[in-house]
Design an enzyme around this catalytic site. Sequence first.
Site, PDB file in Angstrom:
ATOM      1  N   CYS A  72       0.817  -1.213   0.000  1.00 58.16           N
ATOM      2  CA  CYS A  72       0.000   0.000   0.000  1.00 58.16           C
ATOM      3  C   CYS A  72       0.854   1.266   0.000  1.00 58.16           C
ATOM      4  O   CYS A  72       0.544   2.246  -0.696  1.00 58.16           O
ATOM      5  CB  CYS A  72      -0.946  -0.005   1.192  1.00 58.16           C
ATOM      6  SG  CYS A  72      -0.120  -0.219   2.798  1.00 58.16           S
ATOM      7  N   HIS A 366      -1.819   0.592   7.324  1.00 57.12           N
ATOM      8  CA  HIS A 366      -2.238   0.830   5.942  1.00 57.12           C
ATOM      9  C   HIS A 366      -1.958   2.267   5.538  1.00 57.12           C
ATOM     10  O   HIS A 366      -2.263   3.208   6.279  1.00 57.12           O
ATOM     11  CB  HIS A 366      -3.730   0.538   5.786  1.00 57.12           C
ATOM     12  CG  HIS A 366      -4.204   0.517   4.365  1.00 57.12           C
ATOM     13  ND1 HIS A 366      -3.554  -0.175   3.364  1.00 57.12           N
ATOM     14  CD2 HIS A 366      -5.263   1.117   3.765  1.00 57.12           C
ATOM     15  CE1 HIS A 366      -4.197  -0.017   2.221  1.00 57.12           C
ATOM     16  NE2 HIS A 366      -5.235   0.769   2.434  1.00 57.12           N
ATOM     17  N   ASN A 387      -7.685   5.032  -2.241  1.00 59.19           N
ATOM     18  CA  ASN A 387      -7.159   3.768  -1.741  1.00 59.19           C
ATOM     19  C   ASN A 387      -6.494   3.013  -2.891  1.00 59.19           C
ATOM     20  O   ASN A 387      -6.531   3.446  -4.049  1.00 59.19           O
ATOM     21  CB  ASN A 387      -8.289   2.940  -1.124  1.00 59.19           C
ATOM     22  CG  ASN A 387      -7.800   1.922  -0.111  1.00 59.19           C
ATOM     23  OD1 ASN A 387      -6.605   1.700   0.038  1.00 59.19           O
ATOM     24  ND2 ASN A 387      -8.722   1.295   0.587  1.00 59.19           N
TER      25      ASN A 387
END
Length: 442
Positions: A72, A366, A387
């Site tokens: 991520c 994250h 995202n």
Amino acid sequence: MDLSASIQFDQISDFRSSFEKNTIAGLASRAACKTCVNDICYDTEHAKKMNHKFSVEIPTMPATNQKSSGRCWIFASLNLLRERIARDLNLEEFELSQNYISFYDHLEKANTFLENIIKTAEKPLEDRFVSRLLSMPVGDGGWWEYFVGLCSKYGVVPKDAMPETYQSEHSDDMNMLLNMQLRKDAVVLRREVTAGKTKEEVRMLKQTMLSRIYRILAICLGNPPQTFDFEYVDKDRQYHMDRCLTPGDFYNRYIGRDLNQIVSILNAPCMEFPFYKTYYTQGEESIYGGYQAKRLNLPVDEFKQAVIRQLQDGDMVWFVCDCDYYGSRKEGIWDTELYDYETLFGLDLELEKGDLLNFRQCSLNHAMLLTGVNLVDGKPDKWKVQNSWGTEDADKGYYVLSDAWFDRYVFTASIDKKYLTETQRAQFEQDPVVLPIWNVLA
């Protein structure tokens, strides 16, 4: 043995009786036995408030997809950079190679692990630092400072120059194999060092070990390009070609941003982390001896004001949160009021943010990009997030998080120094408090 400390059968009888007399608990049990708990607790009325309308919103390209990997932070970092390229070259869509950065991140982490094994060879295996090293030699995760170090050393390339592979998108097996090999290498290195091998002999042995790691990575991810041709078609359907670029050439020519001007701020309201000091975790780096992941701890209101200043100037914000709580992937919402667990189970789950960290209920797990905020009378009530979980869920991969969720579950952000106050910039320059690698922020 103190029998009063163990569960007694008369206690179980009391528990059972109390439950059976509670009609609400019985109704909740019938629902929970047939339905997902989150679906039962989902607050539809509150969810409706989390719409995708923002007073400050940065136009961005489509969301990307990290697939079944923990990259991520790489996706968020490269998505931050790609916007400048797309704007300058008049591109509708564009991606940089996440696989390229991941390759060298894993190689550098392997080198750092082996160096730390050599450095601690005389310590017992029960030593806390050694134990932490061996728990996971390498993995997918990382921080903004890792990315800065990797870009500075290796440059970047377009996705076409080093596309995704099955292993890059499904990295568990590759990481398992890497860690198996590195733990075996650790056994050998510790024995050789304690047997009195010279520094030169140990370095030669480590070189052989790194060659094996490179081979594993090249088989799984592909061999990184040394040079490549950059081809693109702009929005006007005009074709362009820039030949024989190195990754460093590409970065300098098409990005050129000084990433060292972007620093990390932190909101960790814990007694052991006083505000207005900087913190660094010892042994936590991708490149050995490279960039320290140093963070300035600020109260949440000052933290958010720095983020808002950057967003208002049209610049996205890289940030880290705990994404595991009070979120709906399908609807694309993170909100502390989204699920009413307290009513269904008769609980009080409230904890201060510092306690969430100290008691390991939360972790920094994250990274994403903030691309907007809604301000009401100058104060935020919700935030827009890009995202890296694809475009099928949420608003084509864009999520909204409530300001209350931000306060509780957002921990770090990477901010250009110009958006910090003069006092904050001076505070960031102080020497960091060095934390052990097992601290709650690692």
